[in-house]
Design a protein around this motif. Sequence first.
Motif, short mmCIF file in Angstrom:
data_model
loop_
_atom_site.label_atom_id
_atom_site.label_comp_id
_atom_site.label_asym_id
_atom_site.label_seq_id
_atom_site.Cartn_x
_atom_site.Cartn_y
_atom_site.Cartn_z
N CYS A 79 -11.81 13.86 6.28
CA CYS A 79 -11.26 13.19 5.11
C CYS A 79 -12.40 12.71 4.20
CB CYS A 79 -10.43 12.00 5.57
SG CYS A 79 -9.74 11.07 4.19
N HIS A 112 -12.52 10.20 2.49
CA HIS A 112 -12.62 8.74 2.51
C HIS A 112 -13.62 8.31 3.58
CE1 HIS A 112 -10.72 4.60 3.51
NE2 HIS A 112 -11.64 4.47 2.56
N ARG A 113 -13.19 8.21 4.84
CA ARG A 113 -14.14 7.82 5.87
C ARG A 113 -14.23 8.81 7.01
NH1 ARG A 113 -12.21 2.06 6.75
NH2 ARG A 113 -13.06 2.39 8.80
N GLY A 114 -13.85 10.05 6.70
CA GLY A 114 -14.21 11.13 7.62
C GLY A 114 -13.25 11.44 8.75
N ALA A 115 -12.05 10.86 8.74
CA ALA A 115 -11.12 11.20 9.82
C ALA A 115 -10.76 12.69 9.77
CB ALA A 115 -9.86 10.35 9.69
N CYS A 136 -4.07 12.48 5.50
CA CYS A 136 -4.93 11.76 6.44
C CYS A 136 -4.14 10.60 7.04
CB CYS A 136 -6.20 11.25 5.75
SG CYS A 136 -7.26 10.38 6.92
N TYR A 149 -5.20 8.10 8.60
CA TYR A 149 -5.90 6.82 8.66
C TYR A 149 -5.44 5.87 7.54
CZ TYR A 149 -9.91 3.97 10.29
OH TYR A 149 -10.71 3.01 10.82
N HIS A 150 -5.67 6.26 6.28
CA HIS A 150 -5.27 5.38 5.18
C HIS A 150 -4.34 6.07 4.19
CE1 HIS A 150 -9.35 4.26 6.63
NE2 HIS A 150 -8.79 3.07 6.71
N GLY A 151 -3.89 7.27 4.59
CA GLY A 151 -2.86 7.93 3.81
C GLY A 151 -3.31 8.73 2.61
N TRP A 152 -4.58 9.09 2.52
CA TRP A 152 -4.98 9.98 1.43
C TRP A 152 -4.40 11.36 1.71
CZ3 TRP A 152 -10.67 9.29 -0.65
CH2 TRP A 152 -10.88 7.93 -0.96
S1 FES Z 1 -10.29 8.16 6.46
FE1 FES Z 1 -8.76 9.35 5.54
S2 FES Z 1 -7.68 8.01 4.31
FE2 FES Z 1 -9.24 6.79 5.16
#
Ligand code: FES
Length: 343
Positions: free
Chosen positions: A59, A61-64, A78, A80-83
Amino acid sequence: MTIGDPDQASARLWADNWHLLAHRSELAEPRDFVRFDILGREVVLHHDGASVIAFDNRCPHRGARIFDGDAGRERFLCRYHGWSYAKGRVFVADKASLAHCPVDQVALNTLRLEWIGDFAFVAEAPVQALEDQLAGLAPMLAAMSRGIAARWDFNRYLYEADWRIALENALEPYHVGPIHPDTLATLKLQPGKNRYYGRNSVWSAPLGDERMVKRMRSLTRLFDLPHQFEGYESLYLFPFTMISSTFGFSQSVQHFLPASAAGRSHFTSRLFAGRLKPATKPDLVAPLMASSAAMNRAVFDEDHAICKRVPADTWSMDPPRFWAASEEKLLHFRESYRAALSG
Ligand code: FES
Ligand SMILES: [Fe+2]
């Protein structure tokens, strides 16, 4: 780097070269994806609703990790935070809360993707144009790709051998008698011909069993194949890919991708069913596809069992000291490997 460091060499072969990773039929619909592991990273090919992209499975954002499965149809979201992502755009969840960041710069880490016929090739930072890398094989590959209807089987496991060991095994028919007595050897492959296209090669061998040849020839009428060799044909695409087929009725695409664990590789084999003539009922060829898939799985298990017995440190870039005529492609592979890593 020194070209003697196997991990660095593998990483560079991955980054520098184009890799055939998918067929168009696997990515025909929005949300279709196919995922690969390579040296502790992952690359995903994905139909984003507008086009097919290849990206690093993380991702922005932070790589998930985004996609988990090997292949399928799933929304790019994603957890994690829904992106999410569609049609070339990243959708940032609660975008207003990131107003202090350069949100307009959010992007996936994409790889280059190009088509040869219906085959998708992916590269990170290719040192040459795809057509140059294929060195004359592009027309044959394009024709082959158009003779494919759909993926029939997906077979993947962590192979307990270094990819160079596994690949060289796939490059030589010298072992067919002792390792595949009840499977591949039943085709009675005749001494074949090697043709070289830059760092790639094609081996074509007639079948020795006349009755089998007759039966295969009679099946040809069911298929619509722009490319067909009446026998066994095996293509090697430098550095990690093999494609093999008997009479072109199906194509087995195999990958021996390097793994970050020493003495392991990421093995994937997919069987693609050949395109049928409009008059052919798919049920008619289903048993043939099922038996080809079962046969392929058995052959790869036999290869895996023997490759496990070959330690990684037996391999070197130098030509083997003792080699049978049917192991000639090992010399070509080692020379290609050296050439690809020098300079
Ligand atoms: S790591 Fe994917 S939305 Fe935050
Ligand atoms: Fe084999």
